[in-house]
Write an enzyme that holds these catalytic residues in place. Structure first.
Site, PDB file in Angstrom:
ATOM      1  CG  HIS A  89      -1.936  -0.952   1.124  1.00 42.22           C
ATOM      2  ND1 HIS A  89      -2.848  -1.228   0.415  1.00 42.22           N
ATOM      3  CD2 HIS A  89      -1.971  -2.120   2.271  1.00 42.22           C
ATOM      4  CE1 HIS A  89      -3.633  -2.448   0.835  1.00 42.22           C
ATOM      5  NE2 HIS A  89      -3.226  -2.779   1.760  1.00 42.22           N
ATOM      6  CG  HIS A 114       2.814   5.873   5.826  1.00 40.73           C
ATOM      7  ND1 HIS A 114       2.583   5.871   7.180  1.00 40.73           N
ATOM      8  CD2 HIS A 114       1.720   6.428   5.021  1.00 40.73           C
ATOM      9  CE1 HIS A 114       1.123   6.463   7.089  1.00 40.73           C
ATOM     10  NE2 HIS A 114       0.821   6.755   5.925  1.00 40.73           N
ATOM     11  CG  HIS A 116      -0.066   8.561   1.097  1.00 38.51           C
ATOM     12  ND1 HIS A 116      -0.889   7.700   1.145  1.00 38.51           N
ATOM     13  CD2 HIS A 116       0.076   8.779   2.848  1.00 38.51           C
ATOM     14  CE1 HIS A 116      -1.270   7.189   2.358  1.00 38.51           C
ATOM     15  NE2 HIS A 116      -0.523   8.023   3.264  1.00 38.51           N
ATOM     16  CG  HIS A 133       0.866  10.554   6.265  1.00 34.36           C
ATOM     17  ND1 HIS A 133      -0.508   9.880   5.576  1.00 34.36           N
ATOM     18  CD2 HIS A 133       0.258  12.117   5.718  1.00 34.36           C
ATOM     19  CE1 HIS A 133      -1.115  10.894   4.940  1.00 34.36           C
ATOM     20  NE2 HIS A 133      -0.523  12.018   4.980  1.00 34.36           N
ATOM     21  CB  THR A 200      -5.658   8.611   4.552  1.00 36.64           C
ATOM     22  OG1 THR A 200      -4.155   8.120   4.537  1.00 36.64           O
ATOM     23  CG2 THR A 200      -5.531  10.014   5.173  1.00 36.64           C
ATOM     24  CB  THR A 201      -5.306   3.254   4.908  1.00 40.79           C
ATOM     25  OG1 THR A 201      -4.724   3.386   6.203  1.00 40.79           O
ATOM     26  CG2 THR A 201      -4.351   4.001   4.105  1.00 40.79           C
TER      27      THR A 201
HETATM   28 ZN   LIG Z   1      -0.638   7.877   5.359  1.00 37.12          ZN
END
Ligand SMILES: [Zn+2]
Length: 248
Positions: A89, A114, A116, A133, A200-201
């Protein structure tokens, strides 16, 4: 009333969907496109229902700002980034040692960070090419996410260390040969926007404190392209603010 009715119907479909044949709680698969993409997350698993029904979701477009005298956060990072993995992801880096970010008088410990591509939060409708993030957790289990925006410019040292050791294949963690302090990801100035949101996941858990740093940091075009090539587009679309305001 019309709106309320729509929400109720959606809720019924969600529950009908998960009780049907072929549902496996342990292997709820979600992604960023198609039938398992963001608009369907709420239907994939009952544990994900906030993704569809929550009213305080992230990411958001940063607008509707309220002037506030936001205090300087107390950042006390003395540990290191340790292990990097493409988890399918995102590119995620685990950390060790004491990395503490205090806000509202509560110390939050850094758990992982992590990335994005492109950014998830937007500022006045504008995406940045990448957003980091930094996920923190308090002793009481509350979450704080610090978001750092990346723009194209000079090569980023922290990113070069991550990319040097990263195995791009999903599920192959690797220890960083050259560890670095997670605070190296921050810009010099830590002015920030603040709002209350969610993961957000999936499961899109709410009650998350969000700090979005106003000043972006730089990474080279090649670094940004490499990150994007490995992760693909892994940004959830921005979510409605509803009753929320954003503090600046
Ligand atoms: Zn994130």
């Amino acid at each position: 009333m019309k709106r309320l009715a729509t929400i109720c119907v959606a809720a019924v479909f969600t529950w009908a969907g998960v009780t049907g044949a072929g549902y496996h709680a342990e292997h709820a698969h979600w992604s960023y496109k198609g039938k398992s993409g963001p608009v369907h997350w709420g239907e994939i698993d009952p544990r994900f229902r906030l993704c569809a029904l929550g009213a305080n979701q992230s990411p958001v477009d940063i607008h509707r700002l309220i002037e506030a005298k936001l205090p300087d956060p107390k950042v006390y990072y003395t540990g290191n980034a340790q292990e990097v993995v493409n988890n399918g992801h995102t590119i995620k880096v685990s950390t060790i040692g004491k990395n503490e970010f205090s806000i509202d008088g509560i110390p939050f410990d850094l758990v992982q960070f992590h990335f994005h591509t492109p950014s998830e939060n937007t500022i006045n409708g504008q995406h940045f090419p990448m957003e980091a993030h930094l996920v923190h957790k308090s002793k009481d289990g509350e979450y704080l996410v610090v978001a750092v925006m990346f723009q194209e410019g000079k090569p980023n040292l922290a990113l070069s260390r991550i990319l040097a050791d990263l195995d791009p294949r999903p599920g192959h963690p690797k220890k960083l040969k050259e560890m670095f302090n997670p605070g190296d990801l921050f810009p010099k100035k830590v002015d920030y926007y603040r709002y209350d949101g969610s993961f957000t996941t999936p499961p899109c858990t709410e009650g998350v404190r969000w700090i979005v740093l106003k000043t972006p940091v730089e990474a080279s075009k090649e670094q940004l392209e490499q990150m994007q090539k490995i992760m693909g587009h892994n940004n959830r679309p921005t979510q409605p603010l509803h009753a929320r305001v954003i503090l600046k």
